[in-house]
Design a protein around this motif. Sequence first.
Motif, mmCIF file in Angstrom:
data_model
loop_
_atom_site.group_PDB
_atom_site.id
_atom_site.type_symbol
_atom_site.label_atom_id
_atom_site.label_comp_id
_atom_site.label_asym_id
_atom_site.label_seq_id
_atom_site.Cartn_x
_atom_site.Cartn_y
_atom_site.Cartn_z
ATOM 1 N N VAL A 278 124.727 102.058 -58.311
ATOM 2 C CA VAL A 278 124.874 101.187 -59.479
ATOM 3 C C VAL A 278 124.567 99.749 -59.065
ATOM 4 N N TYR A 279 123.799 99.068 -59.912
ATOM 5 C CA TYR A 279 123.419 97.673 -59.694
ATOM 6 C C TYR A 279 123.639 96.917 -61.001
ATOM 7 N N SER A 280 123.458 95.606 -60.941
ATOM 8 C CA SER A 280 123.533 94.789 -62.150
ATOM 9 C C SER A 280 122.509 93.663 -62.037
ATOM 10 N N ALA A 281 122.214 93.031 -63.172
ATOM 11 C CA ALA A 281 121.337 91.865 -63.191
ATOM 12 C C ALA A 281 121.652 91.050 -64.433
ATOM 13 N N THR A 282 121.453 89.742 -64.344
ATOM 14 C CA THR A 282 121.642 88.843 -65.478
ATOM 15 C C THR A 282 120.391 87.990 -65.607
ATOM 16 N N PRO A 283 120.234 87.250 -66.723
ATOM 17 C CA PRO A 283 119.060 86.382 -66.865
ATOM 18 C C PRO A 283 118.966 85.320 -65.772
ATOM 19 N N ALA A 284 120.100 84.981 -65.170
ATOM 20 C CA ALA A 284 120.108 83.909 -64.172
ATOM 21 C C ALA A 284 120.100 84.420 -62.735
ATOM 22 N N GLU B 47 126.315 96.977 -56.919
ATOM 23 C CA GLU B 47 127.700 97.042 -57.361
ATOM 24 C C GLU B 47 128.452 98.129 -56.590
ATOM 25 N N PRO B 48 129.795 98.073 -56.581
ATOM 26 C CA PRO B 48 130.572 99.152 -55.950
ATOM 27 C C PRO B 48 130.253 100.500 -56.591
ATOM 28 N N SER B 49 130.472 101.552 -55.822
ATOM 29 C CA SER B 49 130.198 102.904 -56.302
ATOM 30 C C SER B 49 130.981 103.197 -57.576
ATOM 31 N N GLN B 50 130.323 103.805 -58.538
ATOM 32 C CA GLN B 50 130.927 104.156 -59.825
ATOM 33 C C GLN B 50 130.444 105.541 -60.234
ATOM 34 N N PRO B 51 131.203 106.244 -61.073
ATOM 35 C CA PRO B 51 130.723 107.540 -61.556
ATOM 36 C C PRO B 51 129.601 107.371 -62.566
ATOM 37 N N HIS B 52 128.843 108.417 -62.724
ATOM 38 C CA HIS B 52 127.794 108.466 -63.738
ATOM 39 C C HIS B 52 128.367 109.181 -64.959
ATOM 40 N N TYR B 53 128.197 108.579 -66.135
ATOM 41 C CA TYR B 53 128.744 109.184 -67.350
ATOM 42 C C TYR B 53 127.703 109.178 -68.463
ATOM 43 N N GLN B 54 127.533 110.322 -69.111
ATOM 44 C CA GLN B 54 126.738 110.452 -70.334
ATOM 45 C C GLN B 54 127.561 111.238 -71.340
ATOM 46 N N TRP C 257 122.286 93.354 -67.550
ATOM 47 C CA TRP C 257 121.903 94.749 -67.375
ATOM 48 C C TRP C 257 122.892 95.524 -66.515
ATOM 49 N N HIS C 258 123.226 96.727 -66.972
ATOM 50 C CA HIS C 258 123.884 97.741 -66.152
ATOM 51 C C HIS C 258 122.773 98.667 -65.672
ATOM 52 N N ILE C 259 122.645 98.792 -64.356
ATOM 53 C CA ILE C 259 121.519 99.519 -63.768
ATOM 54 C C ILE C 259 122.052 100.696 -62.962
ATOM 55 N N GLU C 260 121.451 101.852 -63.162
ATOM 56 C CA GLU C 260 121.796 103.015 -62.349
ATOM 57 C C GLU C 260 120.541 103.564 -61.689
ATOM 58 N N VAL C 261 120.676 103.950 -60.437
ATOM 59 C CA VAL C 261 119.576 104.492 -59.652
ATOM 60 C C VAL C 261 119.924 105.916 -59.253
ATOM 61 N N HIS C 262 118.980 106.820 -59.477
ATOM 62 C CA HIS C 262 119.187 108.236 -59.167
ATOM 63 C C HIS C 262 118.072 108.720 -58.250
ATOM 64 N N GLN C 263 118.459 109.307 -57.130
ATOM 65 C CA GLN C 263 117.528 110.061 -56.300
ATOM 66 C C GLN C 263 117.681 111.536 -56.665
ATOM 67 N N PHE C 264 116.606 112.164 -57.099
ATOM 68 C CA PHE C 264 116.650 113.573 -57.503
ATOM 69 C C PHE C 264 115.698 114.396 -56.645
ATOM 70 N N ILE D 228 115.296 105.093 -62.376
ATOM 71 C CA ILE D 228 116.070 103.867 -62.540
ATOM 72 C C ILE D 228 116.287 103.640 -64.025
ATOM 73 N N THR D 229 117.534 103.446 -64.436
ATOM 74 C CA THR D 229 117.821 103.160 -65.844
ATOM 75 C C THR D 229 118.430 101.767 -65.984
ATOM 76 N N PHE D 230 117.984 101.057 -67.002
ATOM 77 C CA PHE D 230 118.543 99.749 -67.359
ATOM 78 C C PHE D 230 119.181 99.874 -68.728
ATOM 79 N N ASN D 231 120.425 99.461 -68.836
ATOM 80 C CA ASN D 231 121.118 99.513 -70.112
ATOM 81 C C ASN D 231 121.714 98.137 -70.440
ATOM 82 N N LYS D 232 121.575 97.709 -71.667
ATOM 83 C CA LYS D 232 122.098 96.407 -72.075
ATOM 84 C C LYS D 232 123.620 96.406 -72.026
ATOM 85 N N ARG D 233 124.189 95.334 -71.457
ATOM 86 C CA ARG D 233 125.654 95.221 -71.390
ATOM 87 C C ARG D 233 126.141 94.310 -72.507
#
Length: 258
Positions: free
Chosen positions: A88-94, A100-107, A155-162, A253-258
């Motif tokens: 899990v990563y994050s990004a802002t306009p600035a 980011e610290p490890s977090q679960p994946h949820y859908q 942005w809330h960003i998640e990275v998946h290796q499959f 890689i997924t980017f989701n608006k926060r």
Amino acid sequence: MEKSTPEAEIAQTQLKQATGSDRTSNLCEIIAKKDYIILPSATVRSLLSAEDESALADWAEFQESWNRLEQDQFMKDGGTYRFRRHGVYSATPASGVQLEPSQPHYQSVTYNTLNGGIARHFAPIEPSIASGKVLMSALELCRATFSGLAPFNHWHIEVHQFRIVATSAEGLPTPEGIHRDGVSFVFMMLVNRVNVLNGETGIYDRDRQELARYTLADPLDAAIVNDERTMHGVTPILADDPARQGYRDVLVITFNKR
């Protein structure tokens, strides 16, 4: 289907006509108009290396890390064909992209009817890969592109290796079928493809009408989709030689608006 699709050829031509930051602007323009883009490996290589010529210097280590993914223990179809790691990563306009610290994946089950509805804890991406040149360059390309399309969003960003494996039995890259991920944008890039048949990606509008169909065939072949306006799915894979295991390695890689 031939690997070189009209969509990929058009994208490559349009992006070749631009340089530097204009390439990102051109990429944004194409996605804004079409809601997706298919990118052949040569174009992806150029995009990743635009800001840092050594962006792919650790490609061999990056690619080899897929051999150490852990089996997905949350497959409700009982399948043992999927291996993965998650970050899990994050990004802002600035700011740039931040780990980011490890977090679960949820859908929710709205987006994943097979495995949704629960918090899924996956093995983290190995530190050297999580902060390595290839992944950080891919994340920065995504940040620049998606922030160009939505410049004021955090942005809330998640990275998946499959890794999807197949022998005499098929492996399912998208066992939930044609779907949305429930995010804003999705970047999909082939990392490796060994002893595999099929694995054709389809992109669809929200009414499930096909917009494009292509195969990620060479490492660095990629696609970007606006997940709010499209759906996607990948056909099952089979081992070309059933006596040997086949596998398809993909970075998502997924980017989701926060």
